[in-house]
Write an enzyme that holds these catalytic residues in place. Structure first.
Site, PDB file in Angstrom:
ATOM      1  N   ASN A  70      -3.095  -1.614  -4.005  1.00 22.09           N
ATOM      2  CA  ASN A  70      -2.546  -2.785  -4.672  1.00 22.09           C
ATOM      3  C   ASN A  70      -0.773  -2.562  -3.934  1.00 22.09           C
ATOM      4  O   ASN A  70      -0.016  -2.197  -4.919  1.00 22.09           O
ATOM      5  CB  ASN A  70      -2.481  -2.969  -5.730  1.00 22.09           C
ATOM      6  CG  ASN A  70      -1.804  -4.034  -6.697  1.00 22.09           C
ATOM      7  OD1 ASN A  70      -1.761  -5.325  -5.622  1.00 22.09           O
ATOM      8  ND2 ASN A  70      -1.982  -4.263  -7.675  1.00 22.09           N
ATOM      9  N   TRP A  71      -0.494  -2.986  -3.288  1.00 22.65           N
ATOM     10  CA  TRP A  71       1.156  -3.031  -2.312  1.00 22.65           C
ATOM     11  C   TRP A  71       1.584  -3.860  -3.632  1.00 22.65           C
ATOM     12  O   TRP A  71       2.864  -3.588  -3.653  1.00 22.65           O
ATOM     13  CB  TRP A  71       0.564  -3.918  -1.545  1.00 22.65           C
ATOM     14  CG  TRP A  71       0.436  -2.218  -0.699  1.00 22.65           C
ATOM     15  CD1 TRP A  71       0.240  -1.390  -0.503  1.00 22.65           C
ATOM     16  CD2 TRP A  71       0.889  -2.434   0.753  1.00 22.65           C
ATOM     17  NE1 TRP A  71      -0.162  -1.264   0.756  1.00 22.65           N
ATOM     18  CE2 TRP A  71      -0.129  -1.198   0.986  1.00 22.65           C
ATOM     19  CE3 TRP A  71       1.027  -3.997   1.942  1.00 22.65           C
ATOM     20  CZ2 TRP A  71       0.089  -1.177   2.580  1.00 22.65           C
ATOM     21  CZ3 TRP A  71       0.370  -3.198   2.976  1.00 22.65           C
ATOM     22  CH2 TRP A  71       0.550  -2.026   3.762  1.00 22.65           C
ATOM     23  N   LYS A  72       0.812  -5.313  -3.824  1.00 26.06           N
ATOM     24  CA  LYS A  72       2.264  -5.811  -4.954  1.00 26.06           C
ATOM     25  C   LYS A  72       3.269  -6.512  -4.141  1.00 26.06           C
ATOM     26  O   LYS A  72       2.022  -6.835  -3.245  1.00 26.06           O
ATOM     27  CB  LYS A  72       3.220  -5.170  -5.690  1.00 26.06           C
ATOM     28  CG  LYS A  72       1.471  -4.552  -6.880  1.00 26.06           C
ATOM     29  CD  LYS A  72       2.485  -4.227  -8.521  1.00 26.06           C
ATOM     30  CE  LYS A  72       1.387  -3.042  -9.173  1.00 26.06           C
ATOM     31  NZ  LYS A  72       1.651  -2.602 -10.677  1.00 26.06           N
TER      32      LYS A  72
ATOM     33  N   HIS B  50      -5.255  -9.037 -12.672  1.00 25.90           N
ATOM     34  CA  HIS B  50      -4.206  -7.791 -12.960  1.00 25.90           C
ATOM     35  C   HIS B  50      -3.227  -7.969 -13.940  1.00 25.90           C
ATOM     36  O   HIS B  50      -2.728  -9.515 -14.145  1.00 25.90           O
ATOM     37  CB  HIS B  50      -3.384  -7.977 -11.200  1.00 25.90           C
ATOM     38  CG  HIS B  50      -2.358  -6.329 -11.643  1.00 25.90           C
ATOM     39  ND1 HIS B  50      -1.400  -6.716 -12.471  1.00 25.90           N
ATOM     40  CD2 HIS B  50      -2.576  -5.323 -11.258  1.00 25.90           C
ATOM     41  CE1 HIS B  50      -0.997  -5.333 -12.034  1.00 25.90           C
ATOM     42  NE2 HIS B  50      -1.892  -4.623 -11.476  1.00 25.90           N
TER      43      HIS B  50
ATOM     44  N   GLU C 216      -0.314  -7.918 -14.347  1.00 28.99           N
ATOM     45  CA  GLU C 216       0.680  -8.846 -13.758  1.00 28.99           C
ATOM     46  C   GLU C 216       0.639 -10.255 -14.296  1.00 28.99           C
ATOM     47  O   GLU C 216       1.448 -11.326 -14.308  1.00 28.99           O
ATOM     48  CB  GLU C 216       2.032  -8.245 -13.236  1.00 28.99           C
ATOM     49  CG  GLU C 216       1.753  -7.180 -13.022  1.00 28.99           C
ATOM     50  CD  GLU C 216       1.915  -6.263 -12.050  1.00 28.99           C
ATOM     51  OE1 GLU C 216       2.135  -6.154 -11.000  1.00 28.99           O
ATOM     52  OE2 GLU C 216       2.189  -4.243 -12.375  1.00 28.99           O
TER      53      GLU C 216
ATOM     54  N   GLU D 140      -6.934  -1.245 -16.630  1.00 30.26           N
ATOM     55  CA  GLU D 140      -5.641  -0.477 -16.610  1.00 30.26           C
ATOM     56  C   GLU D 140      -5.077  -0.459 -17.545  1.00 30.26           C
ATOM     57  O   GLU D 140      -4.307  -2.113 -17.950  1.00 30.26           O
ATOM     58  CB  GLU D 140      -5.169  -1.470 -15.196  1.00 30.26           C
ATOM     59  CG  GLU D 140      -5.224  -0.880 -14.034  1.00 30.26           C
ATOM     60  CD  GLU D 140      -4.533  -1.318 -12.866  1.00 30.26           C
ATOM     61  OE1 GLU D 140      -4.443  -0.641 -11.644  1.00 30.26           O
ATOM     62  OE2 GLU D 140      -4.129  -2.778 -13.370  1.00 30.26           O
TER      63      GLU D 140
ATOM     64  N   GLY E  88       3.122   1.944 -13.776  1.00 29.61           N
ATOM     65  CA  GLY E  88       4.308   1.457 -13.108  1.00 29.61           C
ATOM     66  C   GLY E  88       5.467   2.503 -14.205  1.00 29.61           C
ATOM     67  O   GLY E  88       6.581   2.000 -13.658  1.00 29.61           O
TER      68      GLY E  88
ATOM     69  N   SER F   3      -0.463   4.324 -12.553  1.00 32.89           N
ATOM     70  CA  SER F   3       0.358   5.455 -12.395  1.00 32.89           C
ATOM     71  C   SER F   3      -0.938   6.744 -11.668  1.00 32.89           C
ATOM     72  O   SER F   3      -0.304   7.979 -12.214  1.00 32.89           O
ATOM     73  CB  SER F   3       1.425   6.328 -13.916  1.00 32.89           C
ATOM     74  OG  SER F   3       1.984   5.309 -14.166  1.00 32.89           O
TER      75      SER F   3
ATOM     76  N   GLY G 169      -1.266   1.214  -7.378  1.00 37.33           N
ATOM     77  CA  GLY G 169       0.789   0.880  -6.938  1.00 37.33           C
ATOM     78  C   GLY G 169       1.840   1.426  -6.370  1.00 37.33           C
ATOM     79  O   GLY G 169       1.040   1.448  -5.835  1.00 37.33           O
ATOM     80  N   GLY G 170       2.019   2.304  -7.577  1.00 33.70           N
ATOM     81  CA  GLY G 170       3.597   2.954  -6.348  1.00 33.70           C
ATOM     82  C   GLY G 170       3.148   4.179  -5.452  1.00 33.70           C
ATOM     83  O   GLY G 170       3.214   3.719  -4.643  1.00 33.70           O
TER      84      GLY G 170
END
Ligand code: PGA
Length: 252
Positions: free
Chosen positions: A10-12, A95, A97, A167, A173, A213, A234-235
């Site tokens: 997930n590149w956001k 998600h 966010e 999640e 993150g 994470s 993500g990251g």
């Protein structure tokens, strides 16, 4: 039952067009065969057309959100049918966010899941608890409730094609990962509620991912758990080498 693992990046809101294309060229021919692991990159909407054109045999491109209706006067929005018409095969839905910053609710998540399955796009349905809920000890109850609401009016045949991502919000993150046992315990609770909604057979076929994470140094112990079928990342999905380490871990 052996379920084919999925690693979904997930590149956001990261990368420019050139970075995105360079990533796809770097990983395209290196990801494991899709029969072994589904490797997916969920990219910002503006990159989707270019990335889908360049995805190889074993890499798939997904979206990070979409609208809950099929069309209408909703300036700036993108529908499931639009995604499908560009060959997008996955979409992240609900998600945390999006729930926190864009007013997504269990009800809109449900409408989006319905849109996705009607358009033959695989929804990656996100659920998860806040730190407050985790500390109260009601995580499994809260997450089960999110699942019941997300799957309203979804038939068993449709549910089998969906993917769930558990999640915990406090792990996204932050560098804090749920322990593999904590993650597996809640994922088992999700499988249990899917069993109640559908059947043992259906619940055993639905892939449930962990997210929060996930990194090259903790992916093995997470994937070693009985009920964790992959990861939403993500990251650690932003760097090609790191993403490849994760998909290779899932292929083992
Ligand atoms: P993270 O993000 O891997 O950077 O914690 C996960 C996610 O938001 O899906």
């Amino acid at each position: 039952m052996s379920r084919r693992p999925i690693i979904a990046g997930n590149w956001k809101m990261y990368k420019t067009k050139d970075d995105a294309l360079a990533f796809i060229y770097a990983v395209n021919v290196k990801v494991p065969e899709k029969e072994v692991v589904e490797s997916v990159i969920c990219a910002p909407a503006i990159f989707l057309r270019d990335l889908v054109k360049r995805e190889g045999e074993d890499l798939r491109i997904g979206a990070q959100t979409m609208h809950e209706l099929d069309e209408g006067a909703y300036t700036g929005e993108i529908s499931a049918g639009m995604l499908k018409s560009y060959g997008v095969e996955y979409v992240v839905i609900g998600h945390s966010e999006r729930r926190a910053y864009y007013n997504e609710t269990d009800e809109s998540v449900n409408k989006k899941v319905i849109q996705a399955v009607h358009n033959d796009i695989t929804p990656i349905v996100c659920v998860g608890e806040s730190l407050e809920i985790r500390e109260l000890g009601t995580t499994n109850q809260v997450v089960k409730d999110q699942i019941i609401k997300a799957y309203r009016d979804i038939t068993a045949a449709q549910a089998i094609k969906t993917v769930v991502a558990y999640e915990p919000i406090w792990a996204i993150g932050t560098g804090k990962t749920a322990t593999p046992e904590q993650a597996n315990d809640t994922i088992k609770a999700i499988r249990d509620v899917l069993k109640t909604l559908y059947s043992v057979d259906v619940s055993e076929q639905i892939r449930i991912l962990y997210g929060g994470s996930v990194k090259p140094n903790n992916v093995d112990e997470l994937l070693a758990q009985s009920d964790i079928d992959g990861a939403l990342v993500g990251g650690a999905s932003l760097d090609a080498e790191s993403f490849l380490t994760l998909v290779n871990a899932a292929a083992k």
